[in-house]
Design a protein around this motif. Structure first.
Motif, PDB file in Angstrom:
ATOM      1  N   ALA A 119      42.941  37.782  33.378  1.00 15.13           N
ATOM      2  CA  ALA A 119      43.145  36.409  33.851  1.00 15.13           C
ATOM      3  C   ALA A 119      44.064  35.672  32.889  1.00 15.13           C
ATOM      4  CB  ALA A 119      41.803  35.689  33.960  1.00 15.13           C
ATOM      5  N   ASP A 141      45.333  32.870  37.195  1.00 10.23           N
ATOM      6  CA  ASP A 141      45.674  33.996  38.070  1.00 10.23           C
ATOM      7  C   ASP A 141      45.264  35.304  37.395  1.00 10.23           C
ATOM      8  OD1 ASP A 141      46.896  32.461  40.089  1.00 10.23           O
ATOM      9  OD2 ASP A 141      48.762  32.381  38.952  1.00 10.23           O
ATOM     10  N   ARG A 199      46.770  38.745  36.330  1.00 11.53           N
ATOM     11  CA  ARG A 199      48.098  39.284  36.074  1.00 11.53           C
ATOM     12  C   ARG A 199      48.020  40.720  35.570  1.00 11.53           C
ATOM     13  NH1 ARG A 199      52.377  36.135  38.018  1.00 11.53           N
ATOM     14  NH2 ARG A 199      51.622  33.980  38.054  1.00 11.53           N
ATOM     15  N   SER A 218      51.026  38.937  39.920  1.00  9.98           N
ATOM     16  CA  SER A 218      49.653  38.496  40.149  1.00  9.98           C
ATOM     17  C   SER A 218      49.044  39.288  41.297  1.00  9.98           C
ATOM     18  CB  SER A 218      49.610  36.999  40.468  1.00  9.98           C
ATOM     19  OG  SER A 218      50.320  36.725  41.665  1.00  9.98           O
ATOM     20  N   PRO A 275      45.626  39.370  44.207  1.00  6.61           N
ATOM     21  CA  PRO A 275      44.598  38.522  44.811  1.00  6.61           C
ATOM     22  C   PRO A 275      43.223  38.820  44.232  1.00  6.61           C
ATOM     23  CG  PRO A 275      45.271  40.251  46.338  1.00  6.61           C
ATOM     24  CD  PRO A 275      46.209  40.317  45.174  1.00  6.61           C
ATOM     25  N   VAL A 292      39.365  32.006  38.026  1.00  9.03           N
ATOM     26  CA  VAL A 292      39.685  32.753  39.234  1.00  9.03           C
ATOM     27  C   VAL A 292      38.535  32.706  40.229  1.00  9.03           C
ATOM     28  CG1 VAL A 292      41.281  34.326  38.094  1.00  9.03           C
ATOM     29  CG2 VAL A 292      38.852  34.905  38.191  1.00  9.03           C
TER      30      VAL A 292
END
Length: 266
Positions: free
Chosen positions: A110, A114, A116, A136, A138, A156
């Motif tokens: 994180a 996001d 990454r 990034s 989902p 997140v």
């Protein structure tokens, strides 16, 4: 007057960043017109921004007048990774497991709200899966995302309340189903992405723990066709082992070592 100059400078920086991300996300070289249209910026502004970025080595201009990300971005990216303890601790482990199984291994963490990709090592199999380093991923549709929902307090977790896109028919979009799977992940210590983000792609992931918290996740991606050959139990065991090895490196502790041994090593 100084205030207006400062505001103009900030706006220019914002637009330059937009240009860089636009080029990064494009599958081919881009012209001024396509960039201007895509970002809704005047062509004259795009020309000016590109000229500055080319001078800085962040953008390259081809012989045909098109633009692409420059090697200066690579240098900046490597500079960031040099400061990532998880990458330093985990890269050799990724290489070992990628070579052993012939599949792609990822480190994901994180950053800025996001998830990454911090590092990636491809195996010898046919799979050369996205995402790229720096991209990034989902939260609700990936194994690493579900790990963060299960084990981390990172921001997140807002994905549980926000809209969840159905990337494939297998994507979990209903809250109750996602909550049930997150509870299973807490019990098992591993998470799966069963074609939930990309059709034909299976991913197994495990959390990397540092002192007092989850620091990142390690994931192995493989084509769905290999799952019957390897089996979920074996893959779960292997990814746990990879996560354990990286966690020990992050914490500076060898498997089975005591605090006194660690002190003596220092």
């Amino acid at each position: 007057m100084e205030c207006f100059k400062t505001m103009d400078a900030v706006a220019s920086i914002d637009k330059a960043i937009d240009v860089l991300f636009y080029l990064h996300g494009s599958s081919s070289d881009c012209g001024v017109t396509s960039i201007a249209r895509g970002l809704e910026i005047p062509k004259s502004s795009v020309h000016r921004l590109l000229a500055a970025l080319v001078r800085g080595g962040l953008v390259d201009r081809t012989q045909t007048g098109q633009y692409r990300p420059g090697v200066g971005l690579l240098a900046l990216g490597l500079g960031v990774l040099d400061r990532e303890p998880v990458v330093e601790a985990g890269h050799r482990v990724l290489e070992e497991f990628a070579q052993r199984w012939g599949e792609t291994l990822f480190l994901v963490a994180a950053r800025g709200g996001d998830l990454r990709v911090l590092d990636k090592v491809e195996g010898q199999g046919f799979l050369r899966a996205a995402p790229r380093i720096g991209s990034s991923v989902p939260v609700h549709a990936t194994a690493v995302g579900k790990l963060y929902l299960a084990f981390s307090d990172e921001s997140v977790a807002v994905a549980m309340e926000n809209g969840r896109e159905a990337f494939t028919r297998a994507t979990l979009t209903e809250s109750m189903a996602l909550h049930r799977e997150i509870q299973e992940i807490r019990d098992l210590g591993v998470a799966w992405n069963r074609e939930e983000w990309i059709s034909g792609l299976f991913v197994v992931a495990a959390p990397i723990h540092g002192p007092g918290q989850m620091r990142a996740a390690v994931a192995m991606a493989l084509p769905a066709s290999r799952l019957p050959e390897l089996g979920e139990e074996l893959l779960a065991t292997e990814i746990r082992l990879a996560a354990q090895q990286i966690s020990e490196r992050v914490s500076g502790v060898r498997r089975g070592s005591t605090a006194m041994e660690k002190h003596n090593d220092d």
